[in-house]
Motif scaffolding. Structure first.
Motif, PDB file in Angstrom:
ATOM      1  N   SER A  46      -3.947   8.232  15.959  1.00  0.00           N
ATOM      2  CA  SER A  46      -4.388   9.453  15.275  1.00  0.00           C
ATOM      3  C   SER A  46      -5.750   9.294  14.619  1.00  0.00           C
ATOM      4  O   SER A  46      -6.233  10.202  13.961  1.00  0.00           O
ATOM      5  N   GLY A  47      -6.336   8.116  14.771  1.00  0.00           N
ATOM      6  CA  GLY A  47      -7.651   7.869  14.194  1.00  0.00           C
ATOM      7  C   GLY A  47      -7.621   7.539  12.714  1.00  0.00           C
ATOM      8  O   GLY A  47      -8.639   7.618  12.044  1.00  0.00           O
ATOM      9  N   LEU A  48      -6.446   7.172  12.214  1.00  0.00           N
ATOM     10  CA  LEU A  48      -6.321   6.823  10.799  1.00  0.00           C
ATOM     11  C   LEU A  48      -6.620   5.345  10.592  1.00  0.00           C
ATOM     12  O   LEU A  48      -6.370   4.521  11.475  1.00  0.00           O
ATOM     13  N   GLN A  49      -7.144   5.020   9.432  1.00  0.00           N
ATOM     14  CA  GLN A  49      -7.428   3.634   9.094  1.00  0.00           C
ATOM     15  C   GLN A  49      -6.132   2.906   8.760  1.00  0.00           C
ATOM     16  O   GLN A  49      -5.237   3.473   8.133  1.00  0.00           O
ATOM     17  N   VAL A  50      -6.054   1.652   9.171  1.00  0.00           N
ATOM     18  CA  VAL A  50      -4.912   0.802   8.864  1.00  0.00           C
ATOM     19  C   VAL A  50      -5.426  -0.368   8.051  1.00  0.00           C
ATOM     20  O   VAL A  50      -6.342  -1.061   8.462  1.00  0.00           O
ATOM     21  N   HIS A  51      -4.843  -0.567   6.893  1.00  0.00           N
ATOM     22  CA  HIS A  51      -5.255  -1.649   5.994  1.00  0.00           C
ATOM     23  C   HIS A  51      -4.128  -2.665   5.907  1.00  0.00           C
ATOM     24  O   HIS A  51      -2.972  -2.297   5.720  1.00  0.00           O
ATOM     25  N   ASP A  52      -4.471  -3.939   6.041  1.00  0.00           N
ATOM     26  CA  ASP A  52      -3.471  -5.001   5.984  1.00  0.00           C
ATOM     27  C   ASP A  52      -3.486  -5.636   4.600  1.00  0.00           C
ATOM     28  O   ASP A  52      -4.394  -6.384   4.269  1.00  0.00           O
ATOM     29  N   SER A  53      -2.509  -5.292   3.798  1.00  0.00           N
ATOM     30  CA  SER A  53      -2.369  -5.843   2.454  1.00  0.00           C
ATOM     31  C   SER A  53      -0.900  -6.129   2.200  1.00  0.00           C
ATOM     32  O   SER A  53      -0.169  -5.258   1.724  1.00  0.00           O
ATOM     33  N   PRO A  54      -0.449  -7.338   2.539  1.00  0.00           N
ATOM     34  CA  PRO A  54       0.985  -7.658   2.417  1.00  0.00           C
ATOM     35  C   PRO A  54       1.549  -7.424   1.024  1.00  0.00           C
ATOM     36  O   PRO A  54       2.685  -6.965   0.882  1.00  0.00           O
ATOM     37  N   GLU A  55       0.776  -7.725  -0.001  1.00  0.00           N
ATOM     38  CA  GLU A  55       1.265  -7.552  -1.363  1.00  0.00           C
ATOM     39  C   GLU A  55       1.494  -6.073  -1.680  1.00  0.00           C
ATOM     40  O   GLU A  55       2.502  -5.706  -2.269  1.00  0.00           O
TER      41      GLU A  55
END
Length: 94
Positions: A46-55
């Motif tokens: 969908s063109g959305l940003q994905v942020h990887d923040s496990p916490e």
């Protein structure tokens, strides 16, 4: 870090969204394993940003679906929104 630990960390996801009249984002979707992969895939498609923040994901996973994020997380979510804005501003327009 072991591969197994990294896989577990990557295999959970939470999607946030604003709705009209909301004061804060709500949990739109969340899941582990295959469901997490589908959430991430759908966001990217969908063109959305994905942020990887496990916490942060670990904290958000504790919320119920459709629950607004608590005020304690406003600062970190605001920082993520700034990150997304900066990415969008710096990316070429199509």
């Amino acid at each position: 870090m072991s591969d197994t630990r990294q896989q577990r960390r990557r295999r959970q996801a939470v999607a946030l969204a604003y709705r009209d009249g909301d004061e804060a984002p709500r949990v739109l979707a969340k899941g582990y394993g295959e469901l997490a992969e589908r959430i991430i895939s759908a966001a990217r498609e969908s063109g959305l940003q994905v942020h990887d923040s496990p916490e942060l994901v670990a904290l958000l996973m504790q919320l119920d679906l459709d629950e607004r994020i608590p005020p304690e997380l406003y600062q970190v979510i605001a920082e993520l929104l700034i990150w997304v804005r900066d990415l969008e501003r710096d990316s070429p327009s199509y």
